[in-house]
Write a protein that holds these residues in place. Structure first.
Motif, PDB file in Angstrom:
ATOM      1  N   VAL A 278      53.689  13.388 -57.805  1.00 12.72           N
ATOM      2  CA  VAL A 278      52.261  13.678 -57.641  1.00 12.72           C
ATOM      3  C   VAL A 278      51.410  12.852 -58.596  1.00 12.72           C
ATOM      4  CG1 VAL A 278      50.498  15.480 -57.795  1.00 12.72           C
ATOM      5  CG2 VAL A 278      52.742  16.003 -56.810  1.00 12.72           C
ATOM      6  N   ASN A 279      51.858  12.701 -59.845  1.00 12.59           N
ATOM      7  CA  ASN A 279      51.073  11.962 -60.836  1.00 12.59           C
ATOM      8  C   ASN A 279      50.755  10.546 -60.373  1.00 12.59           C
ATOM      9  OD1 ASN A 279      51.145  14.162 -62.479  1.00 12.59           O
ATOM     10  ND2 ASN A 279      52.651  13.367 -63.906  1.00 12.59           N
ATOM     11  N   ASN A 280      51.644   9.955 -59.587  1.00 10.03           N
ATOM     12  CA  ASN A 280      51.427   8.591 -59.121  1.00 10.03           C
ATOM     13  C   ASN A 280      50.236   8.487 -58.171  1.00 10.03           C
ATOM     14  OD1 ASN A 280      54.941   8.525 -58.997  1.00 10.03           O
ATOM     15  ND2 ASN A 280      53.746   7.342 -60.459  1.00 10.03           N
ATOM     16  N   TYR A 281      49.809   9.622 -57.602  1.00  6.74           N
ATOM     17  CA  TYR A 281      48.718   9.614 -56.637  1.00  6.74           C
ATOM     18  C   TYR A 281      47.379  10.024 -57.255  1.00  6.74           C
ATOM     19  CZ  TYR A 281      52.321   8.894 -53.187  1.00  6.74           C
ATOM     20  OH  TYR A 281      53.363   8.349 -52.479  1.00  6.74           O
ATOM     21  N   HIS A 282      47.409  10.404 -58.532  1.00  9.32           N
ATOM     22  CA  HIS A 282      46.167  10.775 -59.201  1.00  9.32           C
ATOM     23  C   HIS A 282      45.231   9.580 -59.346  1.00  9.32           C
ATOM     24  CE1 HIS A 282      47.872  14.691 -61.168  1.00  9.32           C
ATOM     25  NE2 HIS A 282      47.635  14.801 -59.878  1.00  9.32           N
ATOM     26  N   LEU A 283      45.814   8.406 -59.614  1.00 14.75           N
ATOM     27  CA  LEU A 283      44.982   7.206 -59.726  1.00 14.75           C
ATOM     28  C   LEU A 283      44.279   6.907 -58.411  1.00 14.75           C
ATOM     29  CD1 LEU A 283      47.252   4.805 -61.826  1.00 14.75           C
ATOM     30  CD2 LEU A 283      45.047   5.729 -62.511  1.00 14.75           C
ATOM     31  N   LEU A 284      44.993   7.129 -57.298  1.00 15.41           N
ATOM     32  CA  LEU A 284      44.401   6.912 -55.983  1.00 15.41           C
ATOM     33  C   LEU A 284      43.241   7.882 -55.756  1.00 15.41           C
ATOM     34  CD1 LEU A 284      44.342   5.599 -53.189  1.00 15.41           C
ATOM     35  CD2 LEU A 284      46.149   7.194 -52.470  1.00 15.41           C
ATOM     36  N   VAL A 285      43.436   9.147 -56.127  1.00 19.28           N
ATOM     37  CA  VAL A 285      42.372  10.139 -55.985  1.00 19.28           C
ATOM     38  C   VAL A 285      41.131   9.716 -56.778  1.00 19.28           C
ATOM     39  CG1 VAL A 285      41.686  12.514 -56.525  1.00 19.28           C
ATOM     40  CG2 VAL A 285      43.939  12.059 -55.532  1.00 19.28           C
ATOM     41  N   ASN A 286      41.341   9.318 -58.027  1.00 19.86           N
ATOM     42  CA  ASN A 286      40.207   8.928 -58.875  1.00 19.86           C
ATOM     43  C   ASN A 286      39.488   7.697 -58.328  1.00 19.86           C
ATOM     44  OD1 ASN A 286      40.525  11.010 -60.772  1.00 19.86           O
ATOM     45  ND2 ASN A 286      42.051   9.855 -61.927  1.00 19.86           N
ATOM     46  N   GLU A 287      40.250   6.752 -57.790  1.00 19.97           N
ATOM     47  CA  GLU A 287      39.646   5.548 -57.223  1.00 19.97           C
ATOM     48  C   GLU A 287      38.792   5.901 -55.999  1.00 19.97           C
ATOM     49  OE1 GLU A 287      38.775   1.476 -57.040  1.00 19.97           O
ATOM     50  OE2 GLU A 287      39.614   2.752 -58.606  1.00 19.97           O
ATOM     51  N   ILE A 288      39.279   6.810 -55.176  1.00 21.34           N
ATOM     52  CA  ILE A 288      38.533   7.250 -53.993  1.00 21.34           C
ATOM     53  C   ILE A 288      37.229   7.935 -54.405  1.00 21.34           C
ATOM     54  CG2 ILE A 288      38.543   8.907 -52.079  1.00 21.34           C
ATOM     55  CD1 ILE A 288      41.568   8.345 -51.814  1.00 21.34           C
ATOM     56  N   ILE A 289      37.331   8.848 -55.364  1.00 21.70           N
ATOM     57  CA  ILE A 289      36.148   9.602 -55.810  1.00 21.70           C
ATOM     58  C   ILE A 289      35.116   8.670 -56.440  1.00 21.70           C
ATOM     59  CG2 ILE A 289      35.351  11.385 -57.411  1.00 21.70           C
ATOM     60  CD1 ILE A 289      36.796  12.364 -54.853  1.00 21.70           C
ATOM     61  N   ASP A 290      35.586   7.702 -57.225  1.00 23.26           N
ATOM     62  CA  ASP A 290      34.662   6.752 -57.855  1.00 23.26           C
ATOM     63  C   ASP A 290      33.928   5.899 -56.822  1.00 23.26           C
ATOM     64  OD1 ASP A 290      35.294   7.647 -60.352  1.00 23.26           O
ATOM     65  OD2 ASP A 290      36.724   6.048 -60.802  1.00 23.26           O
ATOM     66  N   SER A 291      34.506   5.727 -55.646  1.00 17.76           N
ATOM     67  CA  SER A 291      33.909   4.876 -54.615  1.00 17.76           C
ATOM     68  C   SER A 291      32.804   5.570 -53.832  1.00 17.76           C
ATOM     69  CB  SER A 291      34.990   4.391 -53.633  1.00 17.76           C
ATOM     70  OG  SER A 291      35.977   3.632 -54.297  1.00 17.76           O
ATOM     71  N   LEU A 292      32.743   6.886 -53.916  1.00 15.23           N
ATOM     72  CA  LEU A 292      31.750   7.630 -53.133  1.00 15.23           C
ATOM     73  C   LEU A 292      30.347   7.466 -53.711  1.00 15.23           C
ATOM     74  CD1 LEU A 292      33.744  10.920 -52.489  1.00 15.23           C
ATOM     75  CD2 LEU A 292      33.286   9.080 -50.860  1.00 15.23           C
ATOM     76  N   ASP A 293      29.386   7.237 -52.833  1.00 11.74           N
ATOM     77  CA  ASP A 293      28.003   7.010 -53.252  1.00 11.74           C
ATOM     78  C   ASP A 293      27.069   7.537 -52.164  1.00 11.74           C
ATOM     79  OD1 ASP A 293      25.530   6.144 -54.053  1.00 11.74           O
ATOM     80  OD2 ASP A 293      26.121   4.063 -54.386  1.00 11.74           O
ATOM     81  N   TYR A 294      26.226   8.490 -52.518  1.00  9.64           N
ATOM     82  CA  TYR A 294      25.339   9.100 -51.532  1.00  9.64           C
ATOM     83  C   TYR A 294      24.407   8.072 -50.890  1.00  9.64           C
ATOM     84  CZ  TYR A 294      21.576  11.818 -49.494  1.00  9.64           C
ATOM     85  OH  TYR A 294      20.649  12.321 -48.620  1.00  9.64           O
TER      86      TYR A 294
END
Length: 440
Positions: A278-294
């Motif tokens: 699971v830890n290996n996918y945390h970076l992916l989650v953070n990258e996705i969240i950082d990309s979001l822009d209203y």
């Protein structure tokens, strides 16, 4: 609602959604459902039922590779029980690497005030009395008579047991022998749960320990591809309790649609072949969240492109990504490890904790900041533990002759650390200069 008010509300909801999901990537986060080890959880529940509900003395062993979630698995299962019904003592082979440190932590958790100057034997006498096993010494000693009996069952969690066993200070394993011996008395409720990445850990026990360590072994299984997908979906979805139901439903609908994309599934399969923790996918989650822009219509909601872009980011050098994720203090400690000169080639030699903490780290603090203010030793040890978990440093299999923290050294190319320092914008100039100029 005016357009301005609606915009502010949508910005606020995105901010809240980002915070909820980012918090799930923190080490302290525990999911409501532990996926992929349901059968193993039933085994641990049976052990904890005996320990906490039936007040029996039991022993359990949780094994699995580093980063497989052994500690999270234990904490998830323990959450089933009321905290007022047991007392938990947490020991770490990385921090409590000798008998004295371990006994002090146990005494602290039990609420025992140990008079200064006592040796290990007398410290253990206080613990025996607290747990209800009276001895001849305790009947005579007026100090121990004042100790109130611990009526709650005690569960001792030992994380990274192999590091504690390989310490020379515990080579005779007297601490384990005495604690296990104490747990066999009828009026004592003392249980042990240990985690280790060494599947043959029992072979490291002395014969007298093996006869008492009749453990129930639980092996954390590798996560299946389906389990990883479910876990990832849960990580980036909003909970039922989210404050705006309409926003939550739109968000979760986009997540579900994106994860069904053929390109996303293919990228998941490629990444899963390399990483199934699971830890290996945390970076992916953070990258996705950082990309979001209203204000960016293409990145307002999670979509397949954002996820695929995240996978592309992960395809960069994994070491580079790990070095980017280190805190400023962690990176500073890493630079100090590199700059601690031992022998003729630092890359081939292990260093001691004292050489780092009272040597290069103190020297750096004084040279750049004109004082000797440093992180406390336990904090520095936890940083080393994190660097070890990431594979950035490695330790010797045994502790040094004094039984202190095991010697360690850099396990990656030093040039990658220097390059990371040059490319990180968040590091203080003095640290960038220290790493890039002093080490070249």
């Amino acid at each position: 609602m005016s357009n301005i008010d609606e915009t502010e509300n949508q910005e606020y909801l995105l901010f809240k959604a980002k915070n909820i999901i980012t918090e799930r990537t923190q080490s302290s986060y525990l999911p409501d459902e532990y996926i992929g080890a349901e059968k193993e959880a039933e085994t641990l529940y049976a052990i904890l039922d005996d320990a906490i509900i039936n007040k029996k003395s039991t022993v359990g062993l949780i094994t699995g590779p580093k980063g497989s979630g052994k500690s999270s698995f234990f904490k998830h299962c323990l959450r089933k029980y009321n905290e007022s019904d047991y007392l938990l003592v947490r020991l770490s082979g990385m921090i409590h690497f000798n008998d004295n440190y371990a006994l002090k932590e146990i005494a602290k958790a039990l609420g025992i005030k140990i008079p200064s100057g006592l040796n290990i034997f007398h410290t253990f006498e206080f613990i025996r009395v607290k747990l209800g096993k009276e001895t001849l010494e305790s009947q005579i000693n007026t100090s121990t008579k004042k100790i109130q009996f611990q009526s709650l069952p005690v569960v001792i969690l030992i994380e990274e047991l192999e590091l504690m066993l390989t310490s020379l200070s515990t080579s005779k394993q007297s601490l384990f022998y005495n604690l296990l011996d104490l747990s066999h008395y009828k009026n004592v409720s003392l249980s042990f749960i240990a985690t280790t990445s060494q599947h043959d850990i029992v072979n490291m026990f002395e014969k007298r320990i093996k006869s008492r360590f009749t453990q129930e072994s639980i092996k954390i299984p590798p996560l299946s591809f389906d389990s990883i997908q479910i876990i990832f979906k849960n990580l980036i979805s909003l909970p039922e309790s989210f404050e705006d139901e309409e926003y939550r439903d739109i968000w979760n609908s986009n997540v579900e649609k994106s994860l069904k994309s053929t390109s996303v599934i293919e990228n998941f399969k490629k990444y899963y072949r390399l990483y199934n923790r699971v830890n290996n996918y945390h970076l992916l989650v953070n990258e996705i969240i950082d990309s979001l822009d209203y204000y960016d219509k293409d990145n307002k909601w999670i979509n397949s492109k954002i996820i695929n872009d995240g996978f592309e980011y992960l395809n960069q050098d994994v070491i580079e990504i790990m070095l980017k994720s280190l805190s400023v203090l962690e990176f500073t400690i890493l630079g100090c490890i590199l700059n601690t000169k031992v022998g003729t080639n630092i890359n081939d030699d292990y260093i001691t904790f004292d050489e780092l903490y009272n040597g290069e780290y103190k020297k750096l603090s004084y040279s750049f900041f004109k004082n000797v203010d440093q992180a406390k030793k336990p904090s520095t040890i936890r940083i080393l533990q994190h660097l070890l978990l990431l594979g950035i440093i490695k330790t010797q299999s045994r502790a040094n002759d004094s039984g202190d923290f095991p010697k360690f050294k850099i396990a990656i190319d030093p040039d990658s650390i220097i390059n990371a320092a040059k490319n990180r914008n968040d590091l203080p100039t003095v640290i960038v200069k220290y790493v890039t100029e002093w080490l070249t």
